[in-house]
Design a protein around this motif. Structure first.
Motif, PDB file in Angstrom:
ATOM      1  N   MET A  39       0.282  -4.350  -2.432  1.00  0.00           N
ATOM      2  CA  MET A  39      -1.116  -3.989  -2.304  1.00  0.00           C
ATOM      3  C   MET A  39      -1.621  -3.489  -3.660  1.00  0.00           C
ATOM      4  O   MET A  39      -0.975  -2.685  -4.319  1.00  0.00           O
ATOM      5  N   THR A  40      -2.763  -3.966  -4.034  1.00  0.00           N
ATOM      6  CA  THR A  40      -3.333  -3.631  -5.330  1.00  0.00           C
ATOM      7  C   THR A  40      -3.557  -2.134  -5.507  1.00  0.00           C
ATOM      8  O   THR A  40      -3.320  -1.595  -6.589  1.00  0.00           O
ATOM      9  N   THR A  41      -3.971  -1.452  -4.460  1.00  0.00           N
ATOM     10  CA  THR A  41      -4.229  -0.013  -4.561  1.00  0.00           C
ATOM     11  C   THR A  41      -2.958   0.749  -4.928  1.00  0.00           C
ATOM     12  O   THR A  41      -2.981   1.627  -5.790  1.00  0.00           O
ATOM     13  N   LEU A  42      -1.846   0.410  -4.281  1.00  0.00           N
ATOM     14  CA  LEU A  42      -0.585   1.089  -4.587  1.00  0.00           C
ATOM     15  C   LEU A  42      -0.128   0.784  -6.007  1.00  0.00           C
ATOM     16  O   LEU A  42       0.391   1.665  -6.701  1.00  0.00           O
ATOM     17  N   LEU A  57      -2.082   0.069  -8.514  1.00  0.00           N
ATOM     18  CA  LEU A  57      -2.990   0.821  -9.381  1.00  0.00           C
ATOM     19  C   LEU A  57      -2.602   2.298  -9.421  1.00  0.00           C
ATOM     20  O   LEU A  57      -2.500   2.893 -10.504  1.00  0.00           O
ATOM     21  N   LEU A  58      -2.346   2.887  -8.258  1.00  0.00           N
ATOM     22  CA  LEU A  58      -1.934   4.292  -8.216  1.00  0.00           C
ATOM     23  C   LEU A  58      -0.610   4.498  -8.947  1.00  0.00           C
ATOM     24  O   LEU A  58      -0.424   5.491  -9.644  1.00  0.00           O
ATOM     25  N   GLY A  80       3.970  -1.173  -3.732  1.00  0.00           N
ATOM     26  CA  GLY A  80       2.897  -2.134  -3.988  1.00  0.00           C
ATOM     27  C   GLY A  80       3.411  -3.553  -4.100  1.00  0.00           C
ATOM     28  O   GLY A  80       2.806  -4.494  -3.574  1.00  0.00           O
ATOM     29  N   VAL A 104       2.752   0.254   3.224  1.00  0.00           N
ATOM     30  CA  VAL A 104       1.541   0.900   2.702  1.00  0.00           C
ATOM     31  C   VAL A 104       1.533   2.374   3.098  1.00  0.00           C
ATOM     32  O   VAL A 104       1.216   3.249   2.277  1.00  0.00           O
ATOM     33  N   TRP A 140       1.445   5.731   0.619  1.00  0.00           N
ATOM     34  CA  TRP A 140       0.488   6.844   0.681  1.00  0.00           C
ATOM     35  C   TRP A 140       1.210   8.181   0.792  1.00  0.00           C
ATOM     36  O   TRP A 140       0.763   9.175   0.225  1.00  0.00           O
TER      37      TRP A 140
END
Length: 122
Positions: A1-4, A6-7, A56, A69, A73
């Protein structure tokens, strides 16, 4: 996942920056004990930022489970609570902030446990 991803990459950047800041700017300003606490925060941030990158990558194709995911988080929450509380404690000297640190450690454990379940389930 792009958000993970990026984080994870942002947290890797921040941990390198904070590590350098601690080694150079804080070395003469903090006691040895407080500097060690700060460095522990950096070490855990690096390790778990790598975990975010792993989550990610896994979420991006190898494992499509929503558990991956969720695990990511929890790792991110752990970074904020664990490393963040150690940074705040070392810079402020407020010992009560240390009470937050175990919550971050618990988030790390939960995140890794969930990731383990996701991998086993395949």
């Amino acid at each position: 996942m792009t958000t993970l991803l990026l984080l994870g990459s942002i947290n890797m950047f921040l941990s390198v920056m904070l590590g350098a800041f601690g080694a150079h700017a804080l070395k003469k300003k903090l006691s040895a004990d407080m500097l060690a606490i700060f460095q522990t925060g950096v070490q855990y941030q690096i390790a778990h930022a790598l975990g975010l990158l792993l989550a990610g990558i896994l979420a991006g194709g190898l494992l499509t489970s929503g558990l991956v995911v969720t695990a990511g988080w929890f790792l991110f929450a752990g970074i904020i609570l664990f490393s963040g509380s150690l940074y705040a404690l070392s810079l402020s000297g407020v010992k009560k902030l240390g009470a937050i640190t175990p919550l971050g450690g618990l988030c790390f454990l939960i995140g890794w446990a969930i990731l383990t379940v996701a991998i086993i389930q395949g």
